[in-house]
Write a protein that holds these residues in place. Structure first.
Motif, PDB file in Angstrom:
ATOM      1  N   UNK A  78     -10.852  20.291  -3.125  1.00 46.27           N
ATOM      2  CA  UNK A  78      -9.524  19.779  -3.437  1.00 46.27           C
ATOM      3  C   UNK A  78      -9.483  18.336  -2.955  1.00 46.27           C
ATOM      4  N   UNK A  79      -9.186  17.411  -3.868  1.00 47.55           N
ATOM      5  CA  UNK A  79      -9.153  15.989  -3.534  1.00 47.55           C
ATOM      6  C   UNK A  79      -7.781  15.424  -3.864  1.00 47.55           C
ATOM      7  N   UNK A  80      -7.173  14.768  -2.870  1.00 44.11           N
ATOM      8  CA  UNK A  80      -5.865  14.148  -3.094  1.00 44.11           C
ATOM      9  C   UNK A  80      -5.895  12.719  -2.545  1.00 44.11           C
ATOM     10  N   UNK A  81      -5.618  11.765  -3.410  1.00 41.32           N
ATOM     11  CA  UNK A  81      -5.464  10.366  -3.014  1.00 41.32           C
ATOM     12  C   UNK A  81      -4.042   9.995  -3.407  1.00 41.32           C
ATOM     13  N   UNK A  82      -3.212   9.660  -2.401  1.00 43.43           N
ATOM     14  CA  UNK A  82      -1.790   9.449  -2.667  1.00 43.43           C
ATOM     15  C   UNK A  82      -1.268   8.209  -1.961  1.00 43.43           C
ATOM     16  N   UNK A  83      -0.392   7.498  -2.643  1.00 44.00           N
ATOM     17  CA  UNK A  83       0.337   6.356  -2.069  1.00 44.00           C
ATOM     18  C   UNK A  83      -0.613   5.356  -1.420  1.00 44.00           C
ATOM     19  N   UNK A  84      -1.693   5.012  -2.119  1.00 44.31           N
ATOM     20  CA  UNK A  84      -2.725   4.133  -1.572  1.00 44.31           C
ATOM     21  C   UNK A  84      -3.062   3.014  -2.543  1.00 44.31           C
ATOM     22  N   UNK A  85      -3.627   1.941  -2.001  1.00 45.30           N
ATOM     23  CA  UNK A  85      -4.183   0.856  -2.803  1.00 45.30           C
ATOM     24  C   UNK A  85      -5.702   0.992  -2.737  1.00 45.30           C
ATOM     25  N   UNK A  86      -6.343   1.098  -3.906  1.00 49.23           N
ATOM     26  CA  UNK A  86      -7.799   1.178  -3.980  1.00 49.23           C
ATOM     27  C   UNK A  86      -8.218   0.134  -5.013  1.00 49.23           C
ATOM     28  N   UNK A  87      -8.772  -1.000  -4.524  1.00 46.09           N
ATOM     29  CA  UNK A  87      -8.998  -2.123  -5.432  1.00 46.09           C
ATOM     30  C   UNK A  87     -10.117  -3.033  -4.939  1.00 46.09           C
ATOM     31  N   UNK A  88     -10.654  -3.822  -5.868  1.00 43.86           N
ATOM     32  CA  UNK A  88     -11.585  -4.884  -5.522  1.00 43.86           C
ATOM     33  C   UNK A  88     -12.995  -4.451  -5.206  1.00 43.86           C
TER      34      UNK A  88
ATOM     35  N   UNK B 149       0.894   6.573 -10.681  1.00 41.54           N
ATOM     36  CA  UNK B 149      -0.144   5.593 -10.362  1.00 41.54           C
ATOM     37  C   UNK B 149      -0.141   4.499 -11.427  1.00 41.54           C
ATOM     38  N   UNK B 150      -0.515   3.275 -11.013  1.00 43.65           N
ATOM     39  CA  UNK B 150      -0.544   2.159 -11.955  1.00 43.65           C
ATOM     40  C   UNK B 150      -1.852   1.375 -11.787  1.00 43.65           C
ATOM     41  N   UNK B 151      -2.175   0.623 -12.847  1.00 44.54           N
ATOM     42  CA  UNK B 151      -3.303  -0.304 -12.811  1.00 44.54           C
ATOM     43  C   UNK B 151      -2.710  -1.708 -12.847  1.00 44.54           C
ATOM     44  N   UNK B 152      -2.906  -2.458 -11.767  1.00 46.04           N
ATOM     45  CA  UNK B 152      -2.399  -3.825 -11.674  1.00 46.04           C
ATOM     46  C   UNK B 152      -3.112  -4.527 -10.521  1.00 46.04           C
ATOM     47  N   UNK B 153      -3.017  -5.830 -10.488  1.00 46.94           N
ATOM     48  CA  UNK B 153      -3.608  -6.615  -9.412  1.00 46.94           C
ATOM     49  C   UNK B 153      -2.754  -6.437  -8.164  1.00 46.94           C
ATOM     50  N   UNK B 154      -3.325  -5.960  -7.053  1.00 49.27           N
ATOM     51  CA  UNK B 154      -2.525  -5.766  -5.839  1.00 49.27           C
ATOM     52  C   UNK B 154      -2.214  -7.073  -5.087  1.00 49.27           C
ATOM     53  N   UNK B 155      -2.790  -8.207  -5.537  1.00 47.34           N
ATOM     54  CA  UNK B 155      -2.527  -9.518  -4.945  1.00 47.34           C
ATOM     55  C   UNK B 155      -2.819  -9.532  -3.459  1.00 47.34           C
TER      56      UNK B 155
END
Length: 162
Positions: free
Chosen positions: A108-118, A154-160
């Motif tokens: 069971x894998x849960x990734x929530x309320x996180x920024x994963x980028x770059x 969830x969204x795809x966008x630049x987290x700046x």
């Protein structure tokens, strides 16, 4: 068996010949909270993880900053993985890699309320057999790997972040 707890810590500039440049946990349930991981080096070309957890019942990773390392977080054979309210960004190879637990039948894998980028390779990757996944309210800069937003806000966008 066993339990690994890390709370309110700052890990900086560690090195490892293989995986787990800052934390290498095996066979324990793990909880890491309110902790940052920066500037870790690993010689492992495939994994290179900063945090590497193996064969435990659960991993709860909450309010972490994992930034500027060779690699991010790998769990391998952990039955339940929860990553919440964390920023995993700008690591040299990948952000999150979750490899299933054959002993549990499915992870069971849960990734929530996180920024994963770059990350040049994969922001978030699921490898193997999974059930009850929840990828919700995350910000990814690109949709790559198995954790691409499939709903749940969830969204795809630049987290700046730079």
């Amino acid at each position: 068996g066993g339990f690994l707890l890390i709370r309110n810590s700052d890990f900086t500039s560690n090195a490892a010949g293989e995986r787990g440049a800052a934390v290498l946990g095996a066979g324990a349930s793990t909880q890491i909270e309110d902790t940052s991981f920066r500037s870790h080096d690993s010689d492992d070309a495939f994994d290179g993880s900063t945090i590497h957890l193996e064969t435990g019942d659960s991993a709860l990773l909450r309010r972490l900053t994992v930034f500027g390392n060779d690699g991010g977080i790998t769990t391998e054979g952990v039955d339940t993985v929860d990553i919440m309210q964390s920023t995993i960004a700008g690591n040299g190879t990948f952000g999150v890699r979750i490899i299933d637990s054959p002993a549990a039948g499915a992870t069971t894998a849960r990734v929530r309320s996180s920024i994963v980028a770059g990350h040049p390779s994969n922001n978030c990757q699921l490898i193997g057999n999974f059930s009850n996944n929840l990828m919700a309210y995350n910000l990814f800069d690109v949709a790559n790997g198995g954790c691409a937003p499939a709903g749940g806000g969830s969204v795809i966008a630049d987290p700046l972040l730079a």
